[in-house]
Every structure is written in structure tokens, then in C-alpha cells.
Design a protein around this motif. Sequence first.
Motif, PDB file in Angstrom:
ATOM      1  N   ILE A 188     -19.971  46.118  56.354  1.00  0.00           N
ATOM      2  CA  ILE A 188     -20.928  45.872  55.269  1.00  0.00           C
ATOM      3  C   ILE A 188     -21.074  44.396  54.937  1.00  0.00           C
ATOM      4  O   ILE A 188     -22.151  43.954  54.594  1.00  0.00           O
ATOM      5  N   VAL A 191     -20.208  38.602  44.498  1.00  0.00           N
ATOM      6  CA  VAL A 191     -21.420  39.340  44.132  1.00  0.00           C
ATOM      7  C   VAL A 191     -21.718  39.240  42.624  1.00  0.00           C
ATOM      8  O   VAL A 191     -22.830  39.534  42.184  1.00  0.00           O
ATOM      9  N   ARG A 234     -38.499  47.343  42.959  1.00  0.00           N
ATOM     10  CA  ARG A 234     -37.506  47.828  42.005  1.00  0.00           C
ATOM     11  C   ARG A 234     -38.072  49.008  41.222  1.00  0.00           C
ATOM     12  O   ARG A 234     -37.355  49.917  40.849  1.00  0.00           O
ATOM     13  N   GLU A 291     -27.795  37.438  38.057  1.00  0.00           N
ATOM     14  CA  GLU A 291     -29.153  36.917  38.272  1.00  0.00           C
ATOM     15  C   GLU A 291     -30.198  38.018  38.206  1.00  0.00           C
ATOM     16  O   GLU A 291     -31.280  37.828  37.677  1.00  0.00           O
ATOM     17  N   VAL A 292     -29.873  39.175  38.810  1.00  0.00           N
ATOM     18  CA  VAL A 292     -30.890  40.232  38.923  1.00  0.00           C
ATOM     19  C   VAL A 292     -30.756  41.276  37.811  1.00  0.00           C
ATOM     20  O   VAL A 292     -31.333  42.354  37.885  1.00  0.00           O
ATOM     21  N   PHE A 313     -24.753  37.236  41.618  1.00  0.00           N
ATOM     22  CA  PHE A 313     -25.964  37.920  42.084  1.00  0.00           C
ATOM     23  C   PHE A 313     -26.356  39.007  41.083  1.00  0.00           C
ATOM     24  O   PHE A 313     -27.514  39.105  40.653  1.00  0.00           O
ATOM     25  N   TRP A 351     -24.609  51.920  48.279  1.00  0.00           N
ATOM     26  CA  TRP A 351     -24.938  50.772  47.428  1.00  0.00           C
ATOM     27  C   TRP A 351     -26.236  50.197  47.956  1.00  0.00           C
ATOM     28  O   TRP A 351     -26.280  49.688  49.073  1.00  0.00           O
ATOM     29  N   THR A 400     -29.491  45.549  46.974  1.00  0.00           N
ATOM     30  CA  THR A 400     -30.215  44.508  47.713  1.00  0.00           C
ATOM     31  C   THR A 400     -31.422  45.112  48.419  1.00  0.00           C
ATOM     32  O   THR A 400     -32.509  44.530  48.424  1.00  0.00           O
ATOM     33  N   TYR A 410     -21.954  48.294  38.509  1.00  0.00           N
ATOM     34  CA  TYR A 410     -23.355  47.929  38.711  1.00  0.00           C
ATOM     35  C   TYR A 410     -24.181  48.574  37.615  1.00  0.00           C
ATOM     36  O   TYR A 410     -24.159  49.793  37.452  1.00  0.00           O
ATOM     37  N   ILE A 414     -34.213  45.646  45.957  1.00  0.00           N
ATOM     38  CA  ILE A 414     -34.860  44.446  45.460  1.00  0.00           C
ATOM     39  C   ILE A 414     -35.619  43.730  46.563  1.00  0.00           C
ATOM     40  O   ILE A 414     -36.634  43.096  46.341  1.00  0.00           O
ATOM     41  N   ARG A 415     -35.157  43.914  47.800  1.00  0.00           N
ATOM     42  CA  ARG A 415     -35.689  43.122  48.904  1.00  0.00           C
ATOM     43  C   ARG A 415     -36.731  43.875  49.736  1.00  0.00           C
ATOM     44  O   ARG A 415     -37.740  43.319  50.121  1.00  0.00           O
TER      45      ARG A 415
END
Lengths: 613, 75
Positions: free
Chosen positions: A488, A244, A455, A250-251, A247, A444, A447, A419, A450-451
Amino acid sequence: MNGWTGNILRVNLSTKTHKKETFTEEFAHKWVGGRGFAVKTLYDELKPGIDPLGPENKFIVALGPISGIPAPNTGKAVVAAKSPLTGFYGDGNLGTRAAEHLRKAGYDMLIVEGKADRPTMLYIEDDKVEFLPADEVWGKGTYACNDWIYSKYGKGIGVLNIGQGGENLNRFAVVRSLEGRAGGRPGIGAVMGSKLLKAIVVKGTRPIPQADPAAMKALGSGDLKKVGQIDKQTGWSIQSTTGVLPFCNEVAGLPVRNFRKTHHPLAWQVDGERCNNARVATYGCPTCTMRCGITVHDKEGHESELDYENVALLGPNLEIFELAQMASLNYLCDEYGLDTMSAGCTLSFYADAIDHGAVDGDFKFGDAERAKELLRLAALREGKVGNLLAEGSRRMARTFGHNSEAYAMQVKGLEVAAYNCKFIPGQALSFGVAPIGAHHREAWIITFEIRHTTRESYGPEKAAKVIELQRIRGGLFEFIVSCRFPWIENGWPLENYPKYFNVVTGLNWNLDDMWRVGDRIYSMIKLHFLREFPQADREDDYPPRIWFDPSNADTEGPIAGKYLDLEKYDGMLQHYYDQRGYDRRGIPTKATLHALGLDDEAAAVRPYADLTD
Amino acid sequence: MKVQVKVIGPLIYKAGFSEKDFDLDPSTTVNDLVEMIGIPAERPRIVTRNGKAVLPEDRIEDGDKIAVSPIYSGG
Ligand code: SF4
């Protein structure tokens, strides 16, 4: 009572006595096990205001109805006590053979009271309980202690132990087991240390009472195989949790430089691909077919078991990008028995505070050798600096002043997991309302944010998602006591868990029944908090203030110029309270407690604080 | 058009690389790209462009930095 042994083992280290107690079916059905048993027992038995490091505190190991049963990833135990780090209920789970052995010895919970008069190892074998001297390993690390125990009893035994961190009452000392397993982030290892309890060794030889053992065996062992096959297809355990990291990078959600930065061009040096490439061994918990413990050699050649949280907080968060050096810090935390996350955040806070002139010191970001030395000082509480670091970031900030608490990365005293929510509002909420402090276990939603939503949103959908995940991750998996990773990360259907529960207990529960138990547990943790801190308010559910500071916004990258909006965060927090049935302080109302069957527990708050109708 | 593609986690073992530059046709969509690099259609994933999530039907643009990741659930 099928599914439960129905027994609690209560041990008193001061008097060297023990008692086998029974619990009722009503208790079992209301609290199920693990976190549920621990939260209720500590609420009933601990007087608010006691010193968490005094003999009045109690150390609990609690199992669930599927602990020790061959089914996906059931080799876990919950450890709990009043936390020396946060000052109220604290817990954690860890992979350990002690889970299966305690159940086979005939217990669903172990309660340790009092304080030994010398370093002690508690030895439990079915009905036999012995208080053995542990002077030989007092002062030694968890690996040496483990080896000493294995040399006496063999490797198949159940072990829980502490390192020098717990012995010296470092407030973020953990309980350890096996090669790389650790649990009890809010200083539960220090509670063991305060009792001079170096280790617990358990051997159980009896069958666990089950409604239909043959059906469970067939179902559980078949499912274990299936989970292993799914993992082969998805490849999740090749990089495990370390996957992770890129990832997050990246974000713009990676903690870098005490969370001041959200991404870094060198982060790839410690990503999942590099961790896997450096792998020399794989460790894992008992009863697991997707073992996630990637083990690499550290700078000094020790085997160091990594996961994402450790890598991010002891690596990029300290601006250390050499994998072997980061692994050394991780090894030292494991050896000393310190929580890697709090250790990472405490060191990064110290460097940041020096950087910002809040305190004088010689530690700088990127200085791995000095970080190693500081971990040693913190574990041993050596000198002024060691004693300071051993207190965790919030207490340090209160010593330093200069508004440094704004960048002490913690909530309710527990350091933030790896995070960076500088601009991830829903995950910031998840940390804010995590009941024991900023743990990633409870929810958590990055994702999802963001998805499936934007945000930028601070809407009720994020609060709802946090609650949905809290019920599963901080509820179900913590009271049934099983690892959440098959669900998960590999999509193992959630419906399987009530199925296992029903086959072992002979009951007929569904997921809604499980959510109710989870809600009860969350409310109880809130009551613990309120009893200890009668002035509790919604600001206790705010994340670190630096995330609201415009001057802390990124200057480049995906979230350049962005920061959390305090007013909007507060609105999202209110959505969470409304959906949970909590009042404006974030405390369950009397009506909510009544609906959860917690009238007696509500009444027990009255001498200390008021509840809202 | 030139595009940088980063593959994350175990998906790199499906794609056979973790970072690569591509020269793509201007009409390429996110889905086309994911298919092209060999990620099975049924595999849940999240695709980001310059750090922000994009939809499968979104067009890739010149100079994009695309990341293709499994749906992690955060340890
Ligand atoms: S997935 Fe990892 S944490 Fe979970 S049981 Fe397996 S080894 Fe333990």
C-alpha cells in the motif's frame, strides 16, 4: 501438504490438556490460513449466544502459508475470538515472533479453550506444552510482562501477552507483542484475560514444510532487500503512517474533538515531521525492511511507539496537541494493553457527552493529565467511571441516553479509526461495511475519492473500490498473513504474493483465486453476525449518525456546509450489496453462498435466522 | 501572485521544506509548481488546492493554499 504444517494445536486451560490435530487439504485450500482459519473454526465451534468473556469462548492464533517464511513482512499473526466489544466474530493482526515460532513448532493455528484456575503462561516448545504460573506478572503491564519473559527465555522467543486491560476485561483490550505491537482491537485481549491467560510463549525449532525451500529463500530474501531499497527511495518509513496526518488535516478528514471538527490549526504539532524529529528509536515487526515504529519519549520519559491512528485519536481527537502528552496516552494504552483507537474514541465520546449534558463528569477536551488517569481507571475497571469507560463508547451511550449514540463514534460497536468521514462518503461506506466494525484495515479509499472521482459522488464506483480493497487488505493479507504496507505505501506489486504462495505450496494460484477466498471470508463474518443478531439489518452498516446531521457541518474550510446525505448513502450501500451479492439486510444470499462453496455454512444459520434465495 | 505551499510526508525531504510562501508567475500550473519545488516527475502524488484535489494542468491562482502529498493508502 507443502506450505502448511497441517497441524492445529488445541489447548484446554480448564483441564490443562492439549491435542495436536490435523486438518485436511480441502480445509487448507478453502480457507488458506489466518483470518480464514479463524473465521471458519469459530463458526463451527462456537454456539451463538455464548458469553464472549466466558470459558466457552475460544481464543485463536492463526498463521498463513507464508508466515515465518523469509519474505517481505511476514512476521505477523492473526488473533481472533468472539468479540466482547461487538458480540460477534472479531480479530486483528499483530507483528510478533510468535508467528514464525508457532509455525516452526509445527502448527498453523493455536486454539485456546476453557479457563485456567490461576494466572497462567502457556509455554509451547515444539510438541511440549506447559501450563506455567504467571501470578508474578498478573497485575503488571505488558512491558514488565515482556521483560519477565525475556529474562527467562531470551529475546528471540515468540511472545503474546496482555496488560491490566485484558486482565480486568476491558472490552477494548488488545493482545500485545514485542515493544509496540498490538492486535485484536475488538477486545481479543479481554478474551485472553477472561481465561486467566497472561501470556503465550512459543519456541519452534523445526523447518516449515515448503514445496521448494531453496527457491523461496532466494526469492524471499532478495525481495526483502528490494523492498528495503524501495523504501529508501520513497522515504516512506521516515514518517511512516504519521505522515498522513497533515494530508487528513488539509482535506478536512482529521478527527478533532470527537470528530466534531475535521481540521485544526495546531495539528502540525503532532504531524509526521514532528514525530520523526522527536524519534529516539525505531521499532518494527520481524522480517521487515521498512520498519515503521517511530518511537519517541513521552512526557514521563517512557519510549512510546507511534503510528497515525494513535496520534490522531489520542491527540487532535482529544484536542491534545502536545506531542509528549499524546505519546504518554499512547504509552499507557500499550502498557495496559488497550486499543489506542477505541481508547481515543471512548475518551473523546466521554468528553463530548459531558459537554452535551448527557452525563455529569469532570473530563474536558485537552485535559491530558485527566485522560491519563481515565485510561488507568478504564484499564483497571476502577470505580464507576472506570467501569463505564471499560465498556466502550456504544455501551456508554446506551447508558447515557439523550441521543448520545449519534456521536458515539463506532460501527457495530467497534470504534471508528482515525479518518473523519463527515464528508467523505466512500470512506464512510468503507467503515460502514467493514465486517468486524469500523476498522481501517479493510478498505481505505480517501485518496481515490478525492483524486479519481468526486468527493460528492455516492456512485457505484466507490462501492466497487471498497470491494476491490477489501479483497486485498481484509482478504489476501489477512489469510496469507503478511503486512500490507509494502504494497500500500511502497508500491510493491501485489502479484508477488501469489508468487510466494505458489513457491511455498507448489500450487498455481492467481489473484482471482485469492479474491474468492477473501469473498468467502467476508461472507462468513456476515453469517457470524447474522447468527448472533438475527434482526440484522442494513442500518447496522450505517456509520455514526452525527455524520448525517446538518447541524454538525463544518462552518469553515474545504467542506463548509457539507454533510453526508442519508438517502444517498443508503443508495451507495445498495450498490455495495448488489456488487457483493448480498440481500437488502446486507447478508449474503443463498446463491452467493452457494457460489462460494458455503452451502453447509448457510445451513448452519437456519436454526437462528433466514437467508434470502 | 502569492501562493502558500505545504509539502506533506517524505516529500518534504525532496523539497527541502514543509511550508513556504511563493511569488509565482500568473501562468504557473500545478505541474510547474511541483517540478519547481523538486518533486521528481515519476513520484506519484496528490495535489490539493484549499483542501480539494487539482489536476496537473490546472492553473494556480492568487492566494491559493496548495498541498503536495504522496499518495497515502491509509495505514
Ligand atoms: S511496515 Fe511496520 S507494520 Fe509492517 S511489518 Fe514493517 S514494522 Fe510491521
